[in-house]
Enzyme design. Sequence first.
Site, PDB file in Angstrom:
ATOM      1  N   ARG A  95      71.951 -20.771 -22.243  1.00 13.08           N
ATOM      2  CA  ARG A  95      71.216 -21.045 -23.484  1.00 13.08           C
ATOM      3  C   ARG A  95      70.376 -19.843 -23.924  1.00 13.08           C
ATOM      4  O   ARG A  95      69.714 -19.206 -23.113  1.00 13.08           O
ATOM      5  CB  ARG A  95      70.298 -22.253 -23.262  1.00 13.08           C
ATOM      6  CG  ARG A  95      69.432 -22.556 -24.458  1.00 13.08           C
ATOM      7  CD  ARG A  95      68.971 -23.966 -24.465  1.00 13.08           C
ATOM      8  NE  ARG A  95      67.903 -24.225 -23.514  1.00 13.08           N
ATOM      9  CZ  ARG A  95      67.278 -25.402 -23.425  1.00 13.08           C
ATOM     10  NH1 ARG A  95      67.622 -26.402 -24.208  1.00 13.08           N
ATOM     11  NH2 ARG A  95      66.327 -25.567 -22.545  1.00 13.08           N
ATOM     12  N   LYS A 152      68.992 -32.323 -27.450  1.00  5.85           N
ATOM     13  CA  LYS A 152      67.934 -32.943 -28.259  1.00  5.85           C
ATOM     14  C   LYS A 152      67.444 -31.998 -29.361  1.00  5.85           C
ATOM     15  O   LYS A 152      67.320 -32.398 -30.512  1.00  5.85           O
ATOM     16  CB  LYS A 152      66.731 -33.340 -27.374  1.00  5.85           C
ATOM     17  CG  LYS A 152      67.083 -34.299 -26.254  1.00  5.85           C
ATOM     18  CD  LYS A 152      65.843 -34.762 -25.485  1.00  5.85           C
ATOM     19  CE  LYS A 152      65.123 -33.670 -24.732  1.00  5.85           C
ATOM     20  NZ  LYS A 152      65.881 -33.114 -23.597  1.00  5.85           N
TER      21      LYS A 152
END
Length: 214
Positions: free
Chosen positions: A127, A13
């Site tokens: 990440r 997103k």
Amino acid sequence: MRVVLFGPPGAGKGTQAGVLKEKLGIPHISTGDMLREAVREGTPLGQEAQGYMNRGELVPDELILRMMEERLRRPDTERGFILDGFPRTVAQAEALDALLDRLNMRLDAVIDLQVPEEELVRRLSGRLVCPGCQAIYQAQSRPPRVAGKCDACGGEVITRPDDRPEAVRNRLVVYARQTEPLIEYYRKQGLLHSVDGTIGPERVCEQIAKIIGA
Ligand code: AMP
């Protein structure tokens, strides 16, 4: 254009919102980024939210709704916005509908980024993020050019505290229980568009652009 980017943590997103924001020239409104900023600044909201966030739980609706009402009333939302990470509960979605009604606005599309759970866990554990400019990297597949430094702003990239394995597991459970029911909510409103989130960021972006006519 008023778009909700929807999907589990790690679906992409934030990455897609970053691209869309440039393409459409409208603000990217991420409740997660706003809360992390409040935590960094040590505001009362940040102090209240921090514990929930580090455990991978949702921050209470009431705090989120107050923050979002204030954000959506700012004049830069007039031409549209990209919502990322909000709404996350049915109560938030209902409150968003009511707020948009009061502001004389309507959502144009809800994009559901679909990614299987094993892939989400893999992505979240690798990440790296830049707290300064919100750029997102992947330790193995998309690392910064200079180790530890953001390509865009030169700031230090970090692992988010809630990307630790225990918090990730909790976030995925919370997503399935509290957020996934929104898929049905938006399907019923005729706003939902599903996109395969595993086909690579550029192709995901093309799919989204096609849906919203960008
Ligand atoms: P995100 O960056 O969207 O993954 O959000 C990080 C964390 O912020 C979440 O795990 C929650 O603790 C909190 N958060 C972000 N958005 C919301 C929301 N709409 N409702 C409740 N908590 C949220």
